[in-house]
Enzyme design. Structure first.
Site, PDB file in Angstrom:
ATOM      1  N   HIS A   1      -3.745   9.449  -1.319  1.00  0.00           N
ATOM      2  CA  HIS A   1      -4.291   9.288   0.401  1.00  0.00           C
ATOM      3  C   HIS A   1      -4.156  10.639   1.450  1.00  0.00           C
ATOM      4  O   HIS A   1      -4.388  11.895   1.287  1.00  0.00           O
ATOM      5  CB  HIS A   1      -4.631   8.176   1.248  1.00  0.00           C
ATOM      6  CG  HIS A   1      -5.254   7.606   0.468  1.00  0.00           C
ATOM      7  ND1 HIS A   1      -6.464   7.558   0.417  1.00  0.00           N
ATOM      8  CD2 HIS A   1      -4.967   5.720  -0.171  1.00  0.00           C
ATOM      9  CE1 HIS A   1      -7.220   6.102  -0.010  1.00  0.00           C
ATOM     10  NE2 HIS A   1      -5.790   5.280   0.434  1.00  0.00           N
TER      11      HIS A   1
ATOM     12  N   ASP B   1       3.709   7.934   9.127  1.00  0.00           N
ATOM     13  CA  ASP B   1       3.924   6.178   9.096  1.00  0.00           C
ATOM     14  C   ASP B   1       4.608   5.613   7.646  1.00  0.00           C
ATOM     15  O   ASP B   1       4.045   5.527   6.169  1.00  0.00           O
ATOM     16  CB  ASP B   1       3.153   5.590   9.173  1.00  0.00           C
ATOM     17  CG  ASP B   1       2.361   5.905   8.599  1.00  0.00           C
ATOM     18  OD1 ASP B   1       1.545   6.996   8.578  1.00  0.00           O
ATOM     19  OD2 ASP B   1       0.569   4.676   8.351  1.00  0.00           O
TER      20      ASP B   1
HETATM   21  C1  BDR Z   1      -3.711   5.733   4.866  1.00  0.00           C
HETATM   22  O1  BDR Z   1      -3.442   4.405   5.118  1.00  0.00           O
HETATM   23  C2  BDR Z   1      -1.994   4.108   5.141  1.00  0.00           C
HETATM   24  O2  BDR Z   1      -1.841   2.668   4.502  1.00  0.00           O
HETATM   25  C3  BDR Z   1      -1.610   5.242   3.932  1.00  0.00           C
HETATM   26  O3  BDR Z   1      -0.025   5.811   3.629  1.00  0.00           O
HETATM   27  C4  BDR Z   1      -3.134   6.191   4.231  1.00  0.00           C
HETATM   28  O4  BDR Z   1      -2.626   7.304   5.758  1.00  0.00           O
HETATM   29  C5  BDR Z   1      -4.710   5.203   3.268  1.00  0.00           C
HETATM   30  O5  BDR Z   1      -5.876   4.594   4.294  1.00  0.00           O
HETATM   31 CA    CA Z   2       0.480   7.720   6.074  1.00  0.00          CA
END
Ligand code: BDR
Ligand code: CA
Length: 319
Positions: free
Chosen positions: A242, A10
């Protein structure tokens, strides 16, 4: 032989950091991107995925558009305050010259797994909707998938999208419950490890010094995401990668410590979206976990080696 990896994403600033890292990694072959609602609407995420591949000069990699809504509720609205108004900072991407493939993400996943039985790694770094839909359409893919490498969840720490839950899981808890309950090898790399890693200003300067159009994109997209971290958390230096931390499992799993536990996902009230591991010594009492498959859960990471690995791969992109 590089492992074939299908990234479900995403994008999202940390998503593009993660995908760029894998594109620069000989250990894997990225065989496609599937898109999903999450950080932005699926339309914007799909455009961002296509745009990213254009900038990366990798339009040979197919993109399949996925679910616009979670399984049991409407799209929750995204996180423009984290990733910027267009999901890639405030770069304001307008058009792209390529289009997604004709089939949707779930069908693309099913076809890719069946084409290479036992080989394909699914790497979801957004909500788990597409994987759950694929499993519902064709449960047989579970035994044909090499590994499912999930960025999501929080086993023994707080959430980031609520006090209880991590964003990717909270954005579709019903899908997560299906994915963690299927009989395929799942590795959950959630906030327990990803929150421990930061790309500091010094790391980001090294990446920003790169000379390809991709380095320019990473530099500009990261600026917004970095500002979010530094404003939200007093004293924070840099940003939290992340998705790249999770996908680094495919490059160097020795950077993590893991345990095996069955997982249930909270569905109700304050605990909605929390990933709950069951402790083995209590298992007999906990009927809801009985019979659930064990998930490999990352609990510790070598944060400094991880930041170096991500940075080194991103610096080397295109060379
Ligand atoms: C996850 O949430 C999204 O905002 C980031 O892309 C990552 O996949 C982190 O909690
Ligand atoms: Ca993500």
């Amino acid at each position: 032989m590089p492992r074939p990896v299908l990234i479900d994403t995403d994008p999202g600033v940390d998503d593009v950091l993660a995908i760029a890292m894998l594109l620069a990694s000989p250990e894997v072959e990225v065989i496609g991107l599937t898109t999903v609602h999450g950080n932005m609407s699926v339309d914007v995420c799909t455009r961002n995925a296509l745009y990213f591949l254009e900038v990366a000069s990798r339009t040979d990699i197919p993109v399949a558009r996925g679910a616009g809504d979670p399984i049991a509720m409407p799209f929750r609205g995204g996180a423009a305050f984290v990733h910027g108004p267009d999901g890639l900072g405030d770069r304001m991407v307008d058009g792209v010259s390529t289009t997604p493939v004709g089939e949707d993400a779930a069908d693309f996943i099913i076809r890719s797994v069946r084409a290479r039985p036992g080989e394909v790694v699914l790497a979801p770094i957004g909500p788990l909707t597409n994987l759950a839909v694929a499993l519902e359409r064709d449960p047989g893919i579970a035994e044909l998938t090499a590994e499912v490498v999930v960025m999501g969840g929080n086993a023994y720490c707080d959430g980031n999208a609520s006090p209880a839950a991590e964003a990717n899981i909270l954005n579709d808890p019903e899908a997560a419950e299906i994915v963690f309950g299927a009989d395929w090898p799942v590795v959950m790399l959630g906030l327990d490890v990803t929150d421990e890693v930061s790309l500091t200003g010094a790391h980001l300067d090294r990446i920003a010094a790169g000379t390809t159009p991709m380095h320019a994109l990473l530099r500009e997209a990261s600026a917004f995401y970095q500002r979010f971290h530094e404003e939200a958390i007093p004293g924070y230096d840099g940003l939290c990668p992340h998705d790249a931390t999770a996908l680094a499992w495919l490059i160097d799993p020795s950077l993590f410590e893991v345990i095996e536990r069955p997982i249930r996902v909270g569905m109700e009230g304050l605990g909605r979206g929390k990933t709950w591991p069951a402790e083995p010594y209590r298992m007999p009492e906990y009927e809801p976990w009985r019979g659930r498959p064990e998930v490999t859960i990352a609990t510790q990471v070598d944060a400094s080696a991880m930041a170096d690995l991500i940075t080194t791969r991103l610096v080397a992109f295109g060379s």
